[in-house]
Write an enzyme that holds these catalytic residues in place. Sequence first.
Site, mmCIF file in Angstrom:
data_model
loop_
_atom_site.group_PDB
_atom_site.id
_atom_site.type_symbol
_atom_site.label_atom_id
_atom_site.label_comp_id
_atom_site.label_asym_id
_atom_site.label_seq_id
_atom_site.Cartn_x
_atom_site.Cartn_y
_atom_site.Cartn_z
ATOM 1 N N SER A 406 0.823 -1.213 0.000
ATOM 2 C CA SER A 406 0.000 0.000 0.000
ATOM 3 C C SER A 406 0.851 1.254 0.000
ATOM 4 C CB SER A 406 -0.872 0.059 1.254
ATOM 5 O OG SER A 406 -1.585 -1.119 1.420
ATOM 6 N N HIS A 427 -1.256 -2.588 -7.080
ATOM 7 C CA HIS A 427 -1.954 -2.234 -5.844
ATOM 8 C C HIS A 427 -3.457 -2.364 -6.033
ATOM 9 C CE1 HIS A 427 -3.118 0.973 -2.681
ATOM 10 N NE2 HIS A 427 -3.014 -0.206 -2.122
ATOM 11 N N GLU A 439 -3.956 0.117 -9.113
ATOM 12 C CA GLU A 439 -2.852 1.043 -9.392
ATOM 13 C C GLU A 439 -1.668 0.208 -9.896
ATOM 14 O OE1 GLU A 439 -2.792 4.985 -6.636
ATOM 15 O OE2 GLU A 439 -2.688 3.113 -5.523
ATOM 16 N N ASN A 477 -3.707 6.513 -1.911
ATOM 17 C CA ASN A 477 -3.513 6.577 -0.463
ATOM 18 C C ASN A 477 -2.772 7.844 -0.041
ATOM 19 O OD1 ASN A 477 -4.937 4.293 0.087
ATOM 20 N ND2 ASN A 477 -3.161 2.952 0.269
#
Length: 698
Positions: A406, A427, A439, A477
């Site tokens: 992450s 991801h 991602e 994120n």
Amino acid sequence: MTDAIGYERIGDIAVLKAQNPPVNALGFDIRTGLLAGVERAEQEGAKAVLIYGEGRTYFAGADIKEFGKPPVGPFLPDLCNRIEASPLIIVSALHGTALGGGLEVALASHYRIATPSAKMGLPEVHLGILPGAGGTQRLPRVAGTQKALEMITSGRQVGAKEALEAGIIDKIAEGEPRDIGLAYAQELLEQGASRRAVGEMPAPEAIDFDTLYGSTLKKGRGQLSPATCVRAVQAAAESDSLEAGLKRERELFMELMNSDQRLGLIHAFFSERAVSKLPELKGIAPRELASIGVIGGGTMGAGIATAALLSGLPVVMLEMTEEAAEAAKGRIIGNLQGALKRGKISEAQFTTLTEEILTLSTDYAALSDVDLVIEAVFEEMSVKKVVFGKLDAVCKKGAILASNTSYLDVNEIAACTSRPEDVIGLHFFSPAHVMKLLEVVVADKTALDVVATGFALGQRLKKISVRAGVCDGFIGNRILATYRKAADHMILDGASPYQIDKALTEFGFAMGPFAVADLAGLDIGWAMRKRKRAEGMDPRERDSSYVDKMCEAGNFGQKTGKGYYVYEAGKRGGTPNPEVSDLIAAERAEKGITPRAFTDEEIVTRYMAAMVNEAAKVVGEGIARRPLDVDMTLLFGYGFPRYRGGPLKWADIEGLDKVLATIKTAAQEDDYFWEPAPLLEKLVAEGRSFDDLNKENS
Ligand code: 3HC
Ligand code: NAI
């Protein structure tokens, strides 16, 4: 005639063939050609006209690229009326997808035949508009008010069989659209069939439109188009004539056409398609993908394995122990049982996926032959390094080594292998077999064909894949961390978590940030804060500790029944936890903060300004290639309302100077957090928009 419509005479039948690939969108050339074709058929004394599409489909709708540009006649509603008014018998033969304006042309035709695989619908709501060429007036006349409303407000496509049952088409036949259309037109002529105009059929029945309008508006969570469709169908039922109904449809259509929601949804439509088209991947063939390995069968690994199995990819799942492997299998079976229950797979497929193409192992040697491995072990660099070292030793030459990390540095992970060019970040989002976002994290040395394979895998798993560069949190994120902080700061300054959640769900988010935190588990943020504090935080960064106290008391959100909200078994959602306000009040007192009131509008403005500012930094640094990459990340991974197009489309619509002014005002209180993004300042200075950057880089 234009080239977009071919004209041919077969006996008494004039054949109009649409040839505007890829989807026969009803652009200017097609409309002009159709009008000219019908007129020529009438002048030449034909008795019937057949309309069909060449290639993969009948008309898939109006040409969306023309929206927002000055309209040029002939206009689609007039064309539909002209087709319907023709004294000849007009037949449409449907195949592929007859959507929007396409179905409207079909409904303006006098008879409709379709291939068994044809699909049809009025998906305009998804573009923020409503069917504007008679669809809201003609569909209810053939299918009835209820059926038409269900189709128009949901945008759902129906298959040929359902369409036949609903009276939308007259016949289904196997074969090429030209052949079945000609045979049907000939049959109608032989039978002496008369012209049959849907618009001349009786008005559909009236229902309680006001109640339906209210419930549709509520269900749309702020999206206007579905509810506005109810008003248009109401006009079909309640107007004195077709003309009056069409006039009302036009007014409502124009209202929506001029709305910001239409801008947002059209941006989403094109960006969704543009996001995986990268200039550097043109002509680059992806590597072969016949089977994959997944390491770690926890929440993410099990979800990734499920998604791969559902796409037919054989999976080797590696876990630490036999027990952990069994538990991983249990999770995958649980996920697949969900797919079975929803009718996505059959019993036989379920057995094949779980017993034949899924293999479990605790031995790395089992991965020696797979084409790609996705690591989803604990989020610890030291653990990841050990795993990648082992993969480097066992995986075959050319195998792709991917991490689902992450936040961690994919360059550092790649550097511990002898083949950094084969290493990439993939991801996924939780639950990985449900969430659409992927991602594709490209590290410094990742080979281009490895990137192409990441996108190919995403396509196979039906994901929206976004290219991201390496940084803490990649695109999504990293931006999330910033706008969450903006919300945390507002709490310290006087807002309540419940007001923030309410303001943001009213803005259109599926859930507010604090309800999301409860769902994800408050322990995740707690661990992160402890790590950051241990690493040493900048003294200018505002920190808060009231959530830590909740965690220390064992309250981690939904999974423990208590967090920001209190959750009762069997009830959906929670109610505010009264202890939270006391904890927040105590922390404010301790920090000497006098709480102030926030309006809902100020909450949204600040939250969005923080999101846009960080997103502009992400684009400015090249972590995201284009603003649209950020928009698609937020839409498909973070519950951002689609009808607003994404944070950077929202910013364009709002006005970049206004967003920058909000940031500068907030910076007067906290210039560390609210440091304006250089790219945002540059765009404002040059009077340009994020969309200009999209256009320059697509
Ligand atoms: N106008 C302009 N371009 C269109 C288009 C349209 N209506 N529909 C699709 N395209 C383009 C896509 O942008 C894409 O272009 P690209 O290759 O440059 O990226 C290309 O056609 C192929 O489209 P897809 O990649 O989506 O192909 P698929 O085979 O996956 O899907 C489809 C085909 C189901 C037709 C899908 O494209 C689709 O759903 N299109 C939109 C249909 C629609 O919404 N129609 C209603 C339009 S609004 C209207 O008709 C208003 C009227 O009521 C007045
Ligand atoms: P988890 O704790 O649910 O699962 C981790 C699994 O890895 C466990 O089953 C464990 O037995 C196994 N494991 C640990 N070390 C291993 C090793 N050396 N060899 C084989 N198996 C090993 O964790 P989760 O949530 O699935 O996260 C995994 C990764 O995915 C992390 O890097 C995380 O940051 C990332 N991620 C998590 C998301 C989430 O929402 N949970 C979202 C996106 C990414």
